[in-house]
Every structure is written in structure tokens, then in C-alpha cells.
Design an enzyme around this catalytic site. Structure first.
Site, PDB file in Angstrom:
ATOM      1  N   TYR A 153      15.748   1.862 -33.791  1.00 29.95           N
ATOM      2  CA  TYR A 153      15.102   3.145 -33.473  1.00 29.95           C
ATOM      3  C   TYR A 153      13.599   2.942 -33.390  1.00 29.95           C
ATOM      4  O   TYR A 153      13.004   2.266 -34.227  1.00 29.95           O
ATOM      5  CB  TYR A 153      15.409   4.152 -34.581  1.00 29.95           C
ATOM      6  CG  TYR A 153      14.697   5.473 -34.409  1.00 29.95           C
ATOM      7  CD1 TYR A 153      15.303   6.535 -33.737  1.00 29.95           C
ATOM      8  CD2 TYR A 153      13.401   5.670 -34.907  1.00 29.95           C
ATOM      9  CE1 TYR A 153      14.640   7.747 -33.571  1.00 29.95           C
ATOM     10  CE2 TYR A 153      12.742   6.881 -34.728  1.00 29.95           C
ATOM     11  CZ  TYR A 153      13.368   7.913 -34.064  1.00 29.95           C
ATOM     12  OH  TYR A 153      12.723   9.107 -33.892  1.00 29.95           O
ATOM     13  N   GLU A 241      10.328   8.862 -27.897  1.00 29.48           N
ATOM     14  CA  GLU A 241      11.390   8.432 -28.812  1.00 29.48           C
ATOM     15  C   GLU A 241      12.418   7.611 -28.058  1.00 29.48           C
ATOM     16  O   GLU A 241      12.924   8.050 -27.022  1.00 29.48           O
ATOM     17  CB  GLU A 241      12.068   9.655 -29.441  1.00 29.48           C
ATOM     18  CG  GLU A 241      13.101   9.268 -30.484  1.00 29.48           C
ATOM     19  CD  GLU A 241      13.854  10.485 -31.021  1.00 29.48           C
ATOM     20  OE1 GLU A 241      14.345  11.295 -30.205  1.00 29.48           O
ATOM     21  OE2 GLU A 241      13.956  10.612 -32.254  1.00 29.48           O
TER      22      GLU A 241
END
Ligand code: GDP
Ligand code: MN
Length: 432
Positions: A153, A241
């Protein structure tokens, strides 16, 4: 304390960026910042990324099942990934109103792409991040699938606590990152970036290492991180993101998913990006509100809230909940200062048949309360307001505002503070 609104009103979450929760994972503090308005679809974000040297898969976008089929053939890939394009995440585990499960599908057969796209386009996709009924899918992305050997991530955000950008990463990617932050906060890594100096090589390297990239992959990941940071700055993003920020068995670091949010204040210098704004997921009333520089969020109670600023909106909704009521919606005047906006705001708020009372909670900082008061009295008269109206004004020119309201001859209930206003509004709907 978690906000009761955040817990109860899923739609409000679309208005507020909750990422700061992630940043605060270790300190347990919860911060909410206003959600800025522009959100791009994945395919639009990936185009920006690939134009700036960030590694994404080859892809096409399709509006019809037939186009999706043709795109799949044209890709001529070993395997294809078909992805519904909606602004919410969690698509992989989502469900369509057609019955199809999963907003992300892998297949080797272009014909299957056509068949699956038929069950996606025109149907609603419901995920953990959408309203219950889901969001209508108008487009799909048809991309070359790559094998993924590891999912990490990576995000870049504007962080209030450090007054600047911060990199947030976790070797545990692909999954719901808020959950990782809650259960394994030690697996969330951060790097505060000095916006003047920019990202340092050592920071990008350290993040790549914390994400678990080894050997030559570490340099590649660090290079991608730097490119993502430079893009973040260049396009005035508030959030980039990438989940998953993955690695392939062939030794490539690839951004498999992308979500970018933008700072509304930068619209004047990011015209090309703002021109891409996809309003198709907004409700018509949200678009109508946007025409007057107002932000409308529909909720499911019966007290309409007219406020200025997202923080005051949250506080107002919370205090209504705490006093046993439920907000029907809220309309955020932002920094608006025009009487005509107040009139439009009332028109929009009262158009909702669920509304049984209106609570105005405006703080006059930049806003002059007298202008608001004039707007309110005008709107009340012209719209022949039929529901109780509770008004709490505070700040610039509040005494004149109070006089305007008191001398209007209209049945307006004034409140001295927010608590008082909430109590009066809740009482006015429960009396009946
Ligand atoms: P989200 O569910 O909305 O976050 O959509 P993603 O784009 O992140 O896709 C969900 C999941 O599908 C990812 O976490 C991956 O595990 C998987 N996925 C997406 N693209 C590919 C791909 O090209 N190859 C493989 N093997 N898996 C993929
Ligand atoms: Mn994802």
C-alpha cells in the site's frame, strides 16, 4: 471519540476525507478534514500517472459491452482484467444489481470480457464504500492483467498534523488499509516530506524498504515513489493512493489501482484536470447546489442543516444526533457571501419532502451575518416556508442580523448557541 455522524451517515463520508484516521493510527486521535470536490475515475488517474512516468498496465476504457470486447481483443494480452469504474473503492468485493459478484474480474478470454461487461455497465455496483444501493457503472476499464507476487500500500497525502505532504505505506497492501491501521499499526510507515526541499532519495529508499521491496526492486519502487510524489505536487493533489502498489514475478513494480483527489483551490491552474470532472455519480441536487457554489449532502433524517464549512457541518450533525434528532441533509455555504446563495440554499433544502425543520448554523467570519439574515427572510417569504426554522448566527454583524430576523414578523426561532439550536430543532419535529 468517533463522530456519531461518521458512524451513522455513510454518505457524509463521501464529503469528508477520512484518511487522517490512518495518519493518526498510532496516536488514536481522529481528525476529519473537508473532502475536496474533485475526484477522478481510476482510468483518468492512471492516464495522468502514465503520462508522468509512473508504471501502470496498458488499458482501454469502454462504455458498452461490445466496446469492452473489442478492447480486450485489441489488447492482445495473455490475461485481461476488467474493472468497473466508480469513484468508490472496494470494487473487487462489490456486488452488482445484475447479480454479478465482483467489480474486478480476471480472464484469458476476450469473449468473457464482453459477457461480464454486459452485467456491469448500466447496473449499480455496491461496495463497502458506496451507499447501500450502490453506484451506477457507466464505464469499464479493460487492462492487460499482470501476475502479482506481492501487494503493498502506498499513499501520499496532505497531512494537517505536519502541515505538509506525508508518504504513508504498508507492506500489507491490497486489503482495507484502515483495518491494517487498526489491527497492525506497526505495519503502517510514514515519511513526512518537506514541501520546499521535496522528497529525499533516502526517504524514498526507506519507504521502498519498509514496503518490503528487495534487491533491484527496491530502487525501482523508490523511483516510482519519487515519480508519484512529483505528480502529487504537479497536479495539486490532496491524495494519491495506490492500493495495491504491487510487484510482479517478472520483477516489475506496478500501480495496480489508483485514486487521486484534488485541491479545489487549485482549479484555476489545473484547468485540464478539472475539465475531466465526472459528475455522473452526483445526485442531481448535488449538481444543482454546485451551480451556486453550495455543497449538498443528502442524509436520511428530517432536520435540514444549513451551515458554513465542513467542520461546522459535522458539529451540527453530531449535536443533532446527540439531542435525539436526525439530519435530513446539509448544505454547506462554504465561504459564500451572497444573499442569492442563501435563497437558493433554502430552495434546495426545502425541496426534500423528508424535511420537517430547518436548522441554520452559520458562523460569520468572512460571511456577514446580516447578509445571511436578509437572505433567510427573503427566502422564507418567497418560498412560503412551512416548516419550523431555527437560526443560530454568530460572528460578524450578528446584532444587526438578529434585528433583521426579530423584526421580520416571520416565525423564526433564534438560538443562542449550537446546543440550544439543536435542542430547539429536535423539539420542533418531535412536538408534532
Ligand atoms: P478495488 O477493490 O476497488 O480496490 O480495486 P483494485 O483495482 O485494487 O482491484 C482489487 C484486487 O484485484 C487487487 O487488490 C488485486 O488483488 C486484484 N487485481 C487487480 N488488477 C489485477 C491484475 O492485473 N492482476 C492480478 N493478478 N490481480 C489484479
Ligand atoms: Mn484497490
Amino acid at each position: 471519540m468517533a463522530s456519531p455522524v461518521a458512524a451513522q451517515a455513510g454518505k457524509l463520508l463521501r464529503h469528508l476525507a477520512l484518511r487522517p484516521r490512518l495518519l493518526a493510527a498510532r496516536s488514536q486521535a481522529v481528525q476529519l478534514t473537508p473532502r475536496r470536490w474533485l475526484n477522478l475515475q481510476e482510468y483518468q488517474s492512471k492516464k495522468l500517472m502514465s503520462d508522468n512516468g509512473v508504471k501502470v498496465q496498458r488499458f482501454f476504457v469502454a462504455d458498452t459491452a461490445n466496446e469492452a470486447l473489442e478492447a480486450a481483443k485489441k489488447l492482445n494480452a495473455k490475461e485481461i482484467v476488467l474493472k468497473a469504474q466508480i469513484l468508490a473503492g472496494g470494487r473487487g468485493k462489490g456486488v452488482f444489481s445484475s447479480g454479478l459478484k465482483g467489480g474486478v474480474h480476471l480472464t484469458k478470454d476476450p469473449k468473457v470480457v464482453g459477457q461480464l461487461a454486459k452485467q456491469m455497465i448500466g447496473y449499480n455496483l455496491a461496495t463497502k464504500q458506496t451507499p447501500k444501493e450502490g453506484v451506477k457503472v457507466n464505464k469499464v476499464m479493460v487492462a492487460e492483467a499482470l501476475d502479482i507476487s506481492r501487494e503493498t500500500y502506498l499513499a501520499i497525502l496532505m497531512d494537517r498534523a505536519s502541515n505538509g505532504p506525508v508518504l504513508v505505506g504498508s507492506p500489507q497492501g491490497g486489503v482495507d488499509i484502515e483495518e491494517v491501521a487498526a489491527t497492525n499499526p506497526e505495519l503502517i510507515f510514514k515519511e513526512q516530506i518537506d514541501i520546499i526541499e521535496g522528497i529525499k532519495d533516502s526517504q524514498a529508499q526507506r519507504m521502498a524498504e519498509n514496503l518490503g521491496f528487495l534487491g533491484p526492486l527496491k530502487n525501482q519502487a523508490a523511483d516510482q515513489i519519487k515519480k508519484l510524489y512529483n505528480l502529487f505536487l504537479k497536479i495539486d493533489a490532496t491524495q494519491v493512493e495506490v492500493n495495491p502498489f504491487g510487484e510482479t514475478p517478472e520483477g516489475q513494480v506496478v500501480c495496480f489501482d489508483a485514486k487521486i483527489n484534488f485541491d479545489d483551490n487549485a482549479e484555476f491552474r489545473q484547468k485540464d484536470i478539472f475539465a475531466m470532472d465526472d459528475k455522473s455519480e452526483n445526485e442531481p441536487i448535488e449538481n444543482e447546489a454546485a451551480r451556486y457554489d453550495l455543497k449538498y449532502i443528502g442524509l436520511d433524517g428530517n432536520i435540514a442543516c444549513f451551515v458554513n464549512g465542513a467542520g461546522l457541518a459535522m458539529a451540527t450533525c453530531d449535536i443533532i444526533f446527540l439531542n435525539g434528532g436526525k439530519p435530513a441533509n446539509f448544505l454547506d455555504l462554504g465561504g459564500g457571501v451572497k444573499e442569492s446563495q442563501v435563497y437558493q440554499a433554502f430552495k434546495l433544502l426545502t425541496a426534500d419532502p423528508k424535511v420537517e425543520a430547518i436548522l441554520v448554523n452559520i458562523f460569520g467570519g468572512i460571511v456577514n451575518c446580516a447578509i445571511i439574515a436578509n437572505g433567510i427572510t427573503k427566502a422564507c417569504r418567497e418560498l412560503e416556508l412551512k416548516v419550523p426554522l431555527v437560526v443560530r448566527l454568530e460572528g460578524t454583524n450578528v446584532h444587526e442580523a438578529q434585528n433583521i430576523l426579530n423584526n421580520s414578523g416571520l416565525p423564526i426561532t433564534s438560538a443562542v448557541d449550537l446546543e440550544d439550536a439543536a435542542k430547539k430543532a429536535v423539539a420542533s419535529v418531535t412536538k408534532k
